[in-house]
Design a protein around this motif. Structure first.
Motif, short mmCIF file in Angstrom:
data_model
loop_
_atom_site.label_atom_id
_atom_site.label_comp_id
_atom_site.label_asym_id
_atom_site.label_seq_id
_atom_site.Cartn_x
_atom_site.Cartn_y
_atom_site.Cartn_z
N ILE A 99 -37.83 -5.34 -15.00
CA ILE A 99 -38.43 -6.25 -14.02
C ILE A 99 -38.38 -7.68 -14.55
CG2 ILE A 99 -40.58 -6.90 -12.87
CD1 ILE A 99 -41.31 -3.95 -12.75
N ALA A 100 -38.74 -7.86 -15.82
CA ALA A 100 -38.76 -9.20 -16.41
C ALA A 100 -37.36 -9.82 -16.39
CB ALA A 100 -39.29 -9.13 -17.84
N GLU A 101 -36.35 -9.02 -16.67
CA GLU A 101 -34.98 -9.52 -16.68
C GLU A 101 -34.55 -9.94 -15.27
OE1 GLU A 101 -30.46 -7.92 -17.80
OE2 GLU A 101 -32.25 -6.75 -18.36
N TYR A 102 -34.88 -9.13 -14.29
CA TYR A 102 -34.50 -9.45 -12.91
C TYR A 102 -35.26 -10.68 -12.41
CZ TYR A 102 -33.10 -8.50 -8.06
OH TYR A 102 -32.57 -8.58 -6.80
N LYS A 103 -36.54 -10.76 -12.77
CA LYS A 103 -37.35 -11.91 -12.37
C LYS A 103 -36.78 -13.19 -12.97
CE LYS A 103 -42.06 -13.77 -12.58
NZ LYS A 103 -43.47 -13.48 -13.00
N ASN A 104 -36.42 -13.14 -14.24
CA ASN A 104 -35.87 -14.33 -14.90
C ASN A 104 -34.57 -14.77 -14.23
OD1 ASN A 104 -35.80 -16.27 -17.18
ND2 ASN A 104 -33.99 -15.10 -17.79
N LEU A 105 -33.74 -13.80 -13.82
CA LEU A 105 -32.50 -14.12 -13.14
C LEU A 105 -32.77 -14.87 -11.83
CD1 LEU A 105 -29.40 -13.81 -12.73
CD2 LEU A 105 -29.89 -11.62 -11.63
N LEU A 106 -33.73 -14.39 -11.06
CA LEU A 106 -34.02 -15.03 -9.78
C LEU A 106 -34.68 -16.39 -9.97
CD1 LEU A 106 -35.17 -12.07 -7.51
CD2 LEU A 106 -32.94 -13.12 -7.73
N LEU A 107 -35.55 -16.51 -10.99
CA LEU A 107 -36.17 -17.80 -11.24
C LEU A 107 -35.13 -18.84 -11.64
CD1 LEU A 107 -38.81 -16.25 -10.96
CD2 LEU A 107 -39.64 -17.36 -13.04
N VAL A 111 -35.85 -19.22 -7.27
CA VAL A 111 -36.94 -18.48 -6.63
C VAL A 111 -38.25 -18.81 -7.32
CG1 VAL A 111 -37.86 -16.18 -6.12
CG2 VAL A 111 -35.41 -16.64 -5.88
N ASN A 112 -39.28 -19.03 -6.53
CA ASN A 112 -40.61 -19.33 -7.06
C ASN A 112 -41.23 -18.06 -7.67
OD1 ASN A 112 -43.71 -19.26 -6.42
ND2 ASN A 112 -43.17 -21.43 -6.60
N ALA A 113 -41.93 -18.21 -8.81
CA ALA A 113 -42.50 -17.05 -9.51
C ALA A 113 -43.52 -16.32 -8.64
CB ALA A 113 -43.15 -17.50 -10.82
N ASP A 114 -44.37 -17.06 -7.91
CA ASP A 114 -45.34 -16.42 -7.03
C ASP A 114 -44.65 -15.66 -5.90
OD1 ASP A 114 -47.43 -17.40 -8.55
OD2 ASP A 114 -47.76 -19.15 -7.27
N ALA A 115 -43.53 -16.21 -5.42
CA ALA A 115 -42.79 -15.53 -4.36
C ALA A 115 -42.22 -14.22 -4.86
CB ALA A 115 -41.66 -16.43 -3.85
N PHE A 116 -41.74 -14.21 -6.09
CA PHE A 116 -41.22 -12.97 -6.67
C PHE A 116 -42.30 -11.91 -6.74
CE2 PHE A 116 -40.40 -10.07 -10.14
CZ PHE A 116 -39.08 -9.71 -9.95
N GLU A 117 -43.48 -12.29 -7.22
CA GLU A 117 -44.58 -11.33 -7.34
C GLU A 117 -44.99 -10.81 -5.96
OE1 GLU A 117 -45.55 -10.09 -10.08
OE2 GLU A 117 -44.47 -11.46 -11.41
N GLU A 118 -45.03 -11.69 -4.97
CA GLU A 118 -45.38 -11.26 -3.62
C GLU A 118 -44.37 -10.25 -3.10
OE1 GLU A 118 -46.06 -13.11 0.86
OE2 GLU A 118 -46.04 -14.45 -0.88
N ILE A 313 -32.44 -8.78 0.28
CA ILE A 313 -32.62 -10.19 -0.10
C ILE A 313 -32.66 -11.08 1.15
CG2 ILE A 313 -31.56 -12.15 -1.28
CD1 ILE A 313 -32.69 -10.28 -3.25
N GLY A 314 -31.86 -10.76 2.16
CA GLY A 314 -31.86 -11.57 3.37
C GLY A 314 -33.20 -11.53 4.07
N LEU A 315 -33.72 -10.33 4.27
CA LEU A 315 -35.00 -10.18 4.94
C LEU A 315 -36.12 -10.86 4.16
CD1 LEU A 315 -36.40 -8.75 7.37
CD2 LEU A 315 -36.82 -6.84 5.82
N VAL A 316 -36.14 -10.64 2.85
CA VAL A 316 -37.19 -11.22 2.00
C VAL A 316 -37.08 -12.74 1.96
CG1 VAL A 316 -38.05 -11.33 -0.37
CG2 VAL A 316 -37.42 -9.12 0.63
N GLU A 321 -42.26 -17.42 1.53
CA GLU A 321 -42.11 -18.80 1.11
C GLU A 321 -41.86 -18.85 -0.40
OE1 GLU A 321 -44.45 -23.10 1.55
OE2 GLU A 321 -45.46 -21.22 2.06
N GLY A 322 -40.88 -19.65 -0.78
CA GLY A 322 -40.56 -19.79 -2.19
C GLY A 322 -39.19 -19.29 -2.55
N PHE A 323 -38.43 -18.77 -1.56
CA PHE A 323 -37.08 -18.30 -1.82
C PHE A 323 -36.02 -19.33 -1.47
CE2 PHE A 323 -38.98 -14.24 -2.43
CZ PHE A 323 -38.07 -13.50 -3.16
N ALA A 324 -36.38 -20.36 -0.73
CA ALA A 324 -35.45 -21.45 -0.38
C ALA A 324 -34.12 -20.91 0.10
CB ALA A 324 -35.25 -22.38 -1.58
N PRO A 325 -34.11 -20.15 1.21
CA PRO A 325 -32.86 -19.55 1.69
C PRO A 325 -31.80 -20.58 2.03
CG PRO A 325 -34.56 -19.44 3.39
CD PRO A 325 -35.23 -19.90 2.14
N ALA A 326 -30.55 -20.19 1.80
CA ALA A 326 -29.42 -21.09 2.07
C ALA A 326 -28.96 -21.02 3.51
CB ALA A 326 -28.27 -20.73 1.14
#
Length: 378
Positions: A99-107, A111-118, A313-316, A321-326
């Motif tokens: 989980i930590a590795e995947y979170k770090n990749l997205l950050l 991606v916002n850290a709070d958004a990842f946790e949500e 990923i698209g739906l999320v 808020e915090g994913f800044a979709p392209a």
């Protein structure tokens, strides 16, 4: 061959939703959903230089009875399945590190850290090991994109199960066999995925809630190659759904033709291909699709959406808020993918020409009301 081509630009505004609310924006079907995992070995194949039987993790969603003691899934539960695809029993420390590795990749990708946790704490609608409804439902087999796991299509799989389908997926073959090092391995890799799907279908033959005479195959990205090849081997497959899949991409067509399973004359079921043309590394190419002379083909183009948004990923990204979709209006577009998929499946499994014609009329009505949709019949 009949070809239906749709180009869609969506100009709706979407609102952002609070914690645990992703599913509140989706239209859940009439069924409760159960979920179970089978951790199995294919003794006919090996990995690690023939040192081990091939591990195949089956994730299964199905219409379920109302649970008296529900065990609801959260998104993190689905993600953690990716840590147990080779070794079925791993330590909590290893799960936490994944989980930590995947979170770090997205950050690192904004991606916002709070958004990842949500996202990872988001409530899903499936209950673990719920009792299946005593009825037979069509089977949808999902072929993942390269290096993807069950969580990458978990919202879609739950959605389909809530609408009366049993859904099964296995990890991408590259998560078991290893990533391809060059394109010359693509034919063999697709063959691995076909065999994984065949193993999955065989392994759930004792499930009493599945109608094995009515199977749909759904593939994202690389999985779009494999579903075509499996259809050419299995007469119980009644339709294909490609989510920006390889059967319609310039990078994959020649490799598909090299497969010993390929025979365009055997492609005789309806195909729904939903795609984009935003990416530089892949481009739509319908040369192969045009050769399917015994199929009804539905091509749906959605503008301003990226290849990786044809997953959870698209739906999320379009909801939290915090994913800044392209892409603009990403939730609306993701929901359209789900709704088109459901509508197509429902029409196919009615086994009624009138229902299929009604689907075409519905799409024709959309085409007549906007400049962004075109149809071609052949």
């Amino acid at each position: 061959m009949k070809i239906i081509t749709l180009s869609i630009i969506i100009l709706f505004s979407t609102s952002l939703f609070a914690h645990y609310k992703i599913w509140d924006k989706l239209d859940k079907g009439n069924y409760d959903v159960g979920f179970k995992v089978l951790s199995l070995y294919d003794s006919t194949r090996t990995i690690n230089n023939q040192k081990s039987y091939r591990p195949i993790q089956l994730s299964i969603w199905y219409p379920a009875q109302d649970s008296q003691n529900p065990e609801p899934m959260i998104y993190k539960d689905y993600f953690l399945l990716s840590a147990t695809e080779i070794d079925f029993e791993v330590s909590d420390a290893l799960k936490d590190s994944s989980i930590a590795e995947y979170k770090n990749l997205l950050l690192q990708n904004g991606v916002n850290a709070d958004a990842f946790e949500e996202w990872f704490d988001n409530q899903m609608i499936a209950n673990k090991n719920a009792i299946p409804i005593e009825n037979k439902f069509p089977l949808v087999v999902v072929a993942q994109g390269n290096y993807h796991s069950a969580h990458h299509q978990s919202f879609l799989c739950e959605f389909l199960a809530s609408n009366g389908y049993v859904v099964v997926t296995t990890p991408s073959q590259t998560r078991i066999s290893g990533l391809m090092t060059d394109n010359s391995q693509a034919v063999e890799s697709a063959g691995d995925q076909v065999k994984d799907m065949e193993f999955a279908i065989h392994s759930i033959r004792n499930f009493n809630n599945i109608d094995f005479n009515n199977i749909a195959l759904l593939g994202h990205s690389f999985g779009g190659r494999s579903i075509l090849l499996l259809q050419m081997k299995n007469e119980n497959v009644k339709c294909l759904i490609s989510l920006d899949g390889g059967l319609g991409l310039n990078t994959a067509i020649e490799d598909i033709k090299k497969s010993p399973e390929f025979n365009s004359e055997k492609m005789n079921v309806p195909l729904l291909h939903i795609y984009e043309d935003n990416e530089e590394f892949i481009k739509p190419d319908f040369t192969l699709i045009d050769s399917f002379n015994h199929s009804e083909i539905f091509l749906i183009k959605i503008n301003d959406i990226h290849h990786f948004y044809f997953t959870s990923i698209g739906l999320v990204s379009g909801t939290i808020e915090g994913f800044a979709p392209a892409s603009e209006n990403l939730f609306v577009k993701s929901k359209l993918i789900y709704d088109f998929t459901k509508g197509f499946l429902n029409a196919v499994f009615e086994h009624n020409d009138k229902v299929m014609n009604n689907l075409k009329e519905e799409l024709s009505s959309i085409a007549n009301s906007t400049d962004f949709i075109t149809f071609q019949f052949k």
